[in-house]
Motif scaffolding. Structure first.
Motif, PDB file in Angstrom:
ATOM      1  N   THR A  66       0.842  -1.191   0.000  1.00 14.38           N
ATOM      2  CA  THR A  66       0.000   0.000   0.000  1.00 14.38           C
ATOM      3  C   THR A  66       0.884   1.250   0.000  1.00 14.38           C
ATOM      4  O   THR A  66       2.108   1.173   0.026  1.00 14.38           O
ATOM      5  CB  THR A  66      -0.910   0.027   1.246  1.00 14.38           C
ATOM      6  N   ASN A 190       2.073  -6.351   5.691  1.00  9.66           N
ATOM      7  CA  ASN A 190       1.826  -5.171   4.872  1.00  9.66           C
ATOM      8  C   ASN A 190       3.134  -4.407   4.672  1.00  9.66           C
ATOM      9  O   ASN A 190       3.897  -4.213   5.620  1.00  9.66           O
ATOM     10  CB  ASN A 190       0.792  -4.268   5.557  1.00  9.66           C
ATOM     11  N   GLN A 192       4.250  -0.733   3.230  1.00 10.70           N
ATOM     12  CA  GLN A 192       3.673   0.575   2.888  1.00 10.70           C
ATOM     13  C   GLN A 192       4.777   1.521   2.444  1.00 10.70           C
ATOM     14  O   GLN A 192       5.824   1.632   3.093  1.00 10.70           O
ATOM     15  CB  GLN A 192       2.954   1.167   4.104  1.00 10.70           C
TER      16      GLN A 192
END
Length: 330
Positions: A66, A190, A192
């Motif tokens: 992300t 995740n 980022q």
């Protein structure tokens, strides 16, 4: 005839290829060294995290990228990552909170992918300064984008020829060379791309860069050990700088409070990103008395550890490791 063995190591050629290297050694003698093997078995590799290890189901796990990117890609399965071009490399990890000479330092052969190969799939925008890793146990940390794009920064999924054990980050962990374990997160969920980030340990006052310092560890003798007088005793241990001083040039031992130093034999090594193992055969005096044993390393940059540690660029060195022992006569 003494039973002998060949200790399998690896070396890096001038072309950068990993080559097999064999050292002939006595089995019993090798067992008396500590560490006794260049590669730390998975079961003996140090473990440290903020809570309980995260137990993840590979079939259900997904890695999501992300943040500030030129394009989006679907969440990645483990098989998507293992299908990418792989890299196998030896790396040592060391804990930032490890007191001088203790054992929160271990070495393994890892397999994974280059992090940059993954980031290039999404294309970080010009505003990106850091890459943030969020993990299943609640831990989070960030590294500079330029570090993330280095050729030797990896996302590892195997450790010593096996899938990452749960306690070491299954299914994916980061290997960020030159930095302590705080910057090598486990159980990544995740990634980022961001302008800035305050990481878990930085919020608690820890070093935000976490460069590994030049350090040496004495494995034998142990603290308080009784050493037989009049015999040859092998002092042994490991030294490591994570490449921040160009690797380890030499290790020296002193048994006279640092007045004189004897160069030890480096009997196992690989890349500067892995520790070296050393030993020094000491003819022990024939008298009962206390003894302090010191060990220090010198990096290829020319920096040598001193008694209290030093601060130099790009990163300093810890103080000597010192062991109190006693020479005893029968």
């Amino acid at each position: 005839m003494k039973r002998r063995t060949f200790i399998k190591l690896s070396a890096v050629s001038a072309a950068g290829m990993v080559l097999p290297l064999q050292l002939e050694g006595d089995v019993a003698a090798a067992a008396r060294l500590k560490p006794s093997t260049l590669i730390t078995p998975n079961a003996d590799f140090y473990i440290l995290q903020i809570g309980e290890p995260a137990e993840l189901d590979a079939a259900a796990w997904r890695l999501v990228i992300t943040g500030l990117s030129e394009k989006r890609i679907p969440p990645l399965r483990l098989e998507d990552i293992t299908a990418m071009a792989s890299v196998t490399a030896m790396r040592t990890l060391k804990c930032i909170g490890d007191p001088i000479g203790t054992e929160q330092m271990s070495n393994a052969v890892w397999k994974g992918i280059r992090l940059r190969d993954l980031l290039e799939k999404v294309g970080p925008t010009p505003e990106v300064k850091v890459v943030v890793f969020r993990c299943a146990d609640g831990y989070h940390t960030a590294i500079p984008l330029e570090d993330a794009m280095r050729e030797d920064t990896l996302l590892a999924y195997e450790m010593n020829g096996e899938p990452l054990p749960t306690e070491h980050g299954f299914p994916i962990r980061l290997l960020n060379p030159g930095h302590y374990g705080t910057k090598n997160p486990k159980w990544i969920m995740n990634i980022q791309l961001a302008k800035e980030h305050e990481s878990y340990w930085e919020k608690r006052g820890w070093d935000p860069i976490a460069n590994v310092k030049l350090a040496t560890m004495i494995g034998t003798p142990s603290e308080g050990e009784a050493i037989p007088g009049g015999k040859v005793y092998t002092v042994s241990g490991a030294a490591f700088d994570a490449g921040n001083h160009g690797g380890i040039k030499k290790v020296e031992v002193s048994i006279d409070y640092g007045q004189t130093w004897e160069e030890a034999e480096i009997w196992a090594k690989d890349t500067p990103l892995a520790w070296v193992l050393w030993k020094w055969n000491w003819q022990v005096p024939e008298k009962s008395e206390p003894v302090e044993i010191y060990a220090r390393a010198t990096g290829n940059s020319g920096v040598t550890q001193d008694e209290i540690g030093i601060q130099v660029e790009p990163v300093g060195a810890t103080g000597y490791h010192m062991i109190d022992a006693a020479i005893v006569m029968p």
